[in-house]
Design an enzyme around this catalytic site. Structure first.
Site, mmCIF file in Angstrom:
data_model
loop_
_atom_site.group_PDB
_atom_site.id
_atom_site.type_symbol
_atom_site.label_atom_id
_atom_site.label_comp_id
_atom_site.label_asym_id
_atom_site.label_seq_id
_atom_site.Cartn_x
_atom_site.Cartn_y
_atom_site.Cartn_z
ATOM 1 N N MET A 74 5.613 -8.334 28.582
ATOM 2 C CA MET A 74 4.898 -9.145 27.602
ATOM 3 C C MET A 74 4.945 -8.472 26.239
ATOM 4 S SD MET A 74 3.182 -11.840 26.984
ATOM 5 C CE MET A 74 2.722 -12.165 25.284
ATOM 6 N N GLU A 75 5.244 -9.302 25.235
ATOM 7 C CA GLU A 75 5.556 -8.803 23.896
ATOM 8 C C GLU A 75 4.346 -8.604 22.992
ATOM 9 O OE1 GLU A 75 6.313 -11.906 25.085
ATOM 10 O OE2 GLU A 75 6.076 -13.425 23.538
ATOM 11 N N GLU A 135 -0.880 -14.210 27.434
ATOM 12 C CA GLU A 135 -0.056 -15.413 27.354
ATOM 13 C C GLU A 135 -0.057 -16.097 28.729
ATOM 14 O OE1 GLU A 135 3.991 -14.877 26.025
ATOM 15 O OE2 GLU A 135 4.324 -17.034 25.998
ATOM 16 N N HIS A 150 14.587 -7.773 24.811
ATOM 17 C CA HIS A 150 13.953 -9.095 24.686
ATOM 18 C C HIS A 150 12.540 -8.957 24.108
ATOM 19 C CE1 HIS A 150 13.154 -13.305 26.014
ATOM 20 N NE2 HIS A 150 11.919 -12.858 26.131
ATOM 21 N N GLU A 151 11.738 -8.080 24.682
ATOM 22 C CA GLU A 151 10.353 -7.951 24.200
ATOM 23 C C GLU A 151 10.338 -7.404 22.776
ATOM 24 O OE1 GLU A 151 8.448 -9.543 26.068
ATOM 25 O OE2 GLU A 151 9.762 -9.512 27.825
HETATM 26 N N1 B3K Z 1 6.278 -14.030 26.859
HETATM 27 C C1 B3K Z 1 6.190 -13.436 28.161
HETATM 28 C C2 B3K Z 1 5.874 -14.417 29.231
HETATM 29 C C3 B3K Z 1 4.440 -14.654 29.462
HETATM 30 C C4 B3K Z 1 4.224 -15.513 30.666
HETATM 31 C C5 B3K Z 1 2.905 -16.091 30.764
HETATM 32 N N2 B3K Z 1 2.671 -16.817 31.966
HETATM 33 C C6 B3K Z 1 7.416 -12.697 28.536
HETATM 34 C C7 B3K Z 1 8.612 -12.965 27.731
HETATM 35 O O1 B3K Z 1 9.216 -14.007 27.789
HETATM 36 O O2 B3K Z 1 8.994 -12.121 26.985
HETATM 37 ZN ZN ZN Z 2 10.221 -13.858 26.021
#
Ligand code: B3K
Ligand code: ZN
Length: 881
Positions: free
Chosen positions: A270-271, A127, A304-305
């Site tokens: 990261m999820e 991501e 959160h993840e």
């Molecule tokens: N979704 C990821 C963030 C990724 C960042 C990319 N530059 C973490 C989160 O918000 O859970």
């Molecule tokens: Zn997130």
């Protein structure tokens, strides 16, 4: 010659993908300097894509090895391949198979995007646009495919091979020293959720049975030797899984849930589907090296993840403009989880403090953008406090506007209707509009309009008519590219406190729609009348911080202190006390020639004393009430012509003034909170430490009852990091006798624990004295520091730039120059981390003229750079706009 700004991406230019990719079969042969990636894609031309239109795939720094279509090697004149794009002519309409082979150098990947190695472990971050650094692809979130991943590596180098989804097969590669594993993820997903991990890691395992009866294997993988420090993360994971079932009716959907902790990671975590990859900061904890705040952070980030599995993964974003669809919503969900695990009031206050300290300045400066932006140059620069924290506030308001029941109905409809899709904010809101029967057209403006709205509320009581009138004015200030903004739908929670401290209930309310205690403010100017209010009340406005606005009212200090002592809404109790503290600090800052002593209103002293002594209030809440706003908070409230030295001076004066005035009581409460129950990270125990350590700050740095010995003793005797770090901070920031020895002792004790050494860097980087800049520069050469590791950079340079108002904003401009030069150097290796660090400049226009000129000169110098990354270019340009 400056570098060119690439063309922006605009929301209105969104078009669905020209081709569909249904399945992805990856065959990844890992080697540190030469990894081979085979990608077999089954592709179809989308229904309305004209025949003859070439297939265009994204790449980033890729090197193509071979290309075949339906098994035939493609002749060189059929395609054009550059590192950033693959274009193929004459592809069939119907499903066809494209085989792409690329070669990667994971060891050379210092951007930490795509496939890289962290301490010898292969890992990925895709991501937002990292998958295109692994293979050519339609690397956009609305391209959903089913992935099968074969991973191969030398068995001795990487005994562990992990992919998304469920494990299918593993074995030796005959005649070699290599082995492989195959993973299959049955859930269609966008490429940004792809992940793999390979290395030699230890594993801590547990199990969880879902409400649907699925038996899930839970594994946390860490570097050998860290197994004992995963207990809290595992416990947090199980509680998250249970909570999502209870509160949102969402169960986990694979047979395994893997978490891997790595030490080099740009973000928190990261999820990736079934294979979350974490910055080790959000996994590893033991009392000796992690603070209570770290424990709370781990609990929140694990949750959160995990929650992303439904809000983000099962239902994802159509395009990156919709980022808040998954992030704002998931932050809201993790905040609610933490509130249920801990104290709701304390959690709410902490969240609002974070919002005000991180998001409000962003919204007030040149980097301001709507929760759903409409234009970006570099999407990585939009993982912001606005998208995350304000995004969560918007979801919270949605719940406040609709009520809990309709909110849950809307969420259920969203899950039912959009499961398996990549969707939009409009589609999200439509679910709530349908579930509640309420129009959300005006509410939707919260996603469109940047800037923190200001609310001005004047209350007037008419004793003869027994009426209270609130005159409410709202206005949203201009922000880049948005000048005039229509009125928002603001849910204003209100209570009326009677003179005896009980709530008064009006017989009716006119001038606004209301639901329960929520007054719906929808016009620029509204008069809201509360009828049959039998006594003159003190209105308690914006209870629970029911909307992310700045509130000004005509309540005077007497009324605010009455609320501080009596409000039944704990958030507003805290807020009322803070308002009086802020006023005192701001008056002092602008008082002209610095007074030697600040006169603090005795009524404020009495209110603080009463709060501190009130044993009915939980210690964590009392700690928040006692904690003075930070230098940056005061700067934010002042808003322009900020003089950080004057602010720091006023704050120090207030702290010592209060310490003098409160005298022995501080010490007595400190002693009460110090009783030696064995360390536990849970909220009640952490709350006692929080109160104790706020008091230590007063005791150590105030004059009255000041005792460097007490601080030194706490440092030496602490049996946990929270107490040790609190004492070290006071010693170092106040330069108390023994601070150098304490720093040396800390470094000795924690030399082998990088996450603990980060705290050591941070304490020194945030010290307010003149000598700090030289110390920070010297620390960049310390053996425990590495400019390649984002955690180290954040702990030292990030802490200096964002947590040290005085020294970053030095009058001589040396703070700006140091950070700018560090950013320029970092930009050559890790643009994302560099751009994030550079955002520390975002409030430069609010500084007094001399500092402002220095900051501007530094930014202009950067803007002249000839080889800035798009990431840093974007921030520099926007800061100067
Ligand atoms: N979704 C990821 C963030 C990724 C960042 C990319 N530059 C973490 C989160 O918000 O859970
Ligand atoms: Zn997130």
């Amino acid at each position: 010659m400056r570098t060119e700004t690439p063309a922006p991406v605009r929301l209105e230019d969104y078009r669905p993908p020209r081709f569909e990719i249904d399945t992805v079969a990856l065959d990844i042969k890992l080697a540190p300097r030469a990894t081979r990636v085979g990608a077999r894609l089954t592709i179809r031309r989308a229904a309305d894509t004209p025949a003859g239109e070439p297939l265009v795939l994204d790449g980033d720094e890729l090197s193509l090895v071979s290309l075949a279509l339906d098994g035939q090697i493609l002749a060189a004149d059929r395609y054009r391949a550059t590192p950033s794009r693959l274009e193929i002519d004459d592809v069939p309409d119907g499903p066809f198979v494209l085989d792409i082979e690329t070669r990667l150098d994971p060891d050379a990947n210092t951007k930490l995007m795509g496939l890289y190695r962290s301490n010898g472990t292969y890992c990925t971050q895709c991501e937002a646009e990292g998958f295109r650094r692994i293979t050519y692809f339609l690397d956009r979130p609305d391209c959903l495919a089913v992935y099968t991943t074969r991973i191969e590596a030398r068995a001795s180098e990487a005994p562990l091979l992990l992919g998304n989804g469920n494990p299918v097969e593993q074995g030796e590669v005959p005649g070699t020293d290599r082995h492989y594993a195959i993973w299959h993820d049955p859930h269609p997903k966008p490429s940004y959720l792809f992940a793999l991990v390979a290395g030699d890691l230890a594993c801590v395992s547990d199990r969880f049975t879902t409400a649907e009866g699925r038996d899930v294997a839970l594994n946390i993988y860490v570097e050998h030797g860290n197994e004992a420090n995963c207990g809290w993360a595992m416990d947090s994971l199980k509680r998250s899984m249970h909570w999502d079932e209870e509160v949102f009716g969402r169960c986990y959907d694979l047979d395994v849930f893997n978490i891997v902790a790595v030490s080099d990671f740009n973000m928190g975590a990261m999820e990736n589907k079934g294979l979350n990859i974490f910055n080790d900061k959000y996994v590893l904890a033991d009392p000796d090296t992690a603070t209570d705040q770290d424990y709370a952070g781990i609990e929140a980030v694990i949750a959160h993840e995990y929650f992303h599995n439904w809000t983000g993964n099962r239902i994802t974003c159509r395009d990156w403009f919709q980022l808040c669809l998954k992030e704002g919503l998931t932050v809201f969900r993790d905040q609610e989880f933490s509130a249920d695990m801990r104290s709701r009031a304390v959690k709410r206050i902490s969240d609002v403090r974070l919002l005000k300290s991180h998001q409000f300045p962003e919204d007030a400066g040149p980097l301001a953008h709507p929760v759903r932006p409409r234009l970006y140059h570099e999407i990585n620069n939009f993982y912001t406090a606005t998208v995350y924290e304000k995004g969560a506030e918007v979801v919270r308001m949605l719940k406040t506007v609709l009520g809990g029941e309709d909110f849950r109905k809307g969420m259920d409809l969203f899950f039912a209707r959009h499961d398996g899709e990549a969707t939009t904010i409009e589609a999200f809101l439509a679910c709530f509009a349908q579930a509640s029967g309420r129009s959300l057209d005006q509410f939707a403006l919260w996603y469109e309009q940047a800037g923190t709205p200001s609310l001005r509320i004047d209350s007037a009581y008419d004793a003869s008519g027994k009426r209270l009138t609130l005159t409410v004015k709202q206005q949203t200030p201009p922000t880049p590219k948005q000048a005039d903004k229509p009125a928002l739908h603001i849910p204003l929670r209100v209570g009326l406190m009677g003179p005896d401290g009980t709530e008064l209930s009006p017989s009716s309310i006119s001038g606004a729609e209301t639901t329960g205690d929520v007054v719906h403010i929808t016009a620029p100017l509204q008069k809201v009348v509360f009828h049959d209010v039998m006594d003159r009340p003190v209105p308690s406005l914006l209870r629970g911080f029911s909307a992310p606005v700045t509130l000004k009212s005509n309540l005077d200090d007497t009324e605010l202190l009455f609320l501080a002592a009596n409000d039944t809404d704990p958030f507003n109790r805290w807020e009322a006390l803070q308002s009086v503290i802020f006023k005192t600090l701001i008056d002092q800052t602008s008082a002209g020639p610095r007074q030697q002593r600040l006169d603090i209103d005795p009524r404020l002293v009495a209110a603080i004393e009463a709060t501190m002594a009130d044993e009915r209030l939980e210690p964590a809440f009392r700690a928040l009430c006692l904690q003075l706003p930070g230098d940056a908070d005061i700067a934010r409230e002042i808003g322009n012509d900020v003089d950080p030295d004057a602010i720091h001076f006023a704050r120090s004066q207030m702290r010592s003034g209060l310490a003098d005035a409160l005298g022995p009581m501080l010490k007595q409460t400190y002693d009460n909170m110090s009783n030696a129950a064995p360390y536990s990270p849970e909220a009640a125990s952490a709350g006692r430490r929080a109160l104790k350590n706020v008091l230590l700050d007063y005791l150590g740095q105030g004059q009255g009852g000041a005792s460097g010995d007490l601080v030194g003793r706490q440092f030496e005797q602490a049996d946990n990091m929270t107490d040790r770090l609190a004492a070290l901070t006071v010693l170092v920031h106040a330069r108390l006798p023994g601070h150098e020895e304490a720093l040396a002792a800390f470094a000795d004790r924690h030399a082998r624990t990088p996450l603990a050494m980060d705290k050591w860097f941070m304490v020194q980087a945030t010290a307010p004295g003149e000598e700090t800049l030289a110390a920070v520069k010297a620390l960049t050469g310390h053996p425990a520091f590495s400019p390649a590791n984002p955690n180290r950079v954040r702990a030292l340079v990030g802490a200096f730039a964002t947590g040290n108002q005085r020294q970053f904003n030095r009058l001589d401009g040396a703070g700006f120059d140091f950070v700018a030069d560090f950013v320029l150097d970092l930009d050559t290796r890790n643009p994302q981390a560099a751009a994030r660090l550079l955002s520390a400049f975002r409030s430069w226009r609010a500084l007094e003229p001399e500092r402002r000129a220095r900051a501007k000169a530094t930014l202009e110098r950067m803007a002249q750079g000839t080889d800035l990354s798009p990431d840093v270019r974007d921030i520099v340009d926007r800061c100067l706009q």
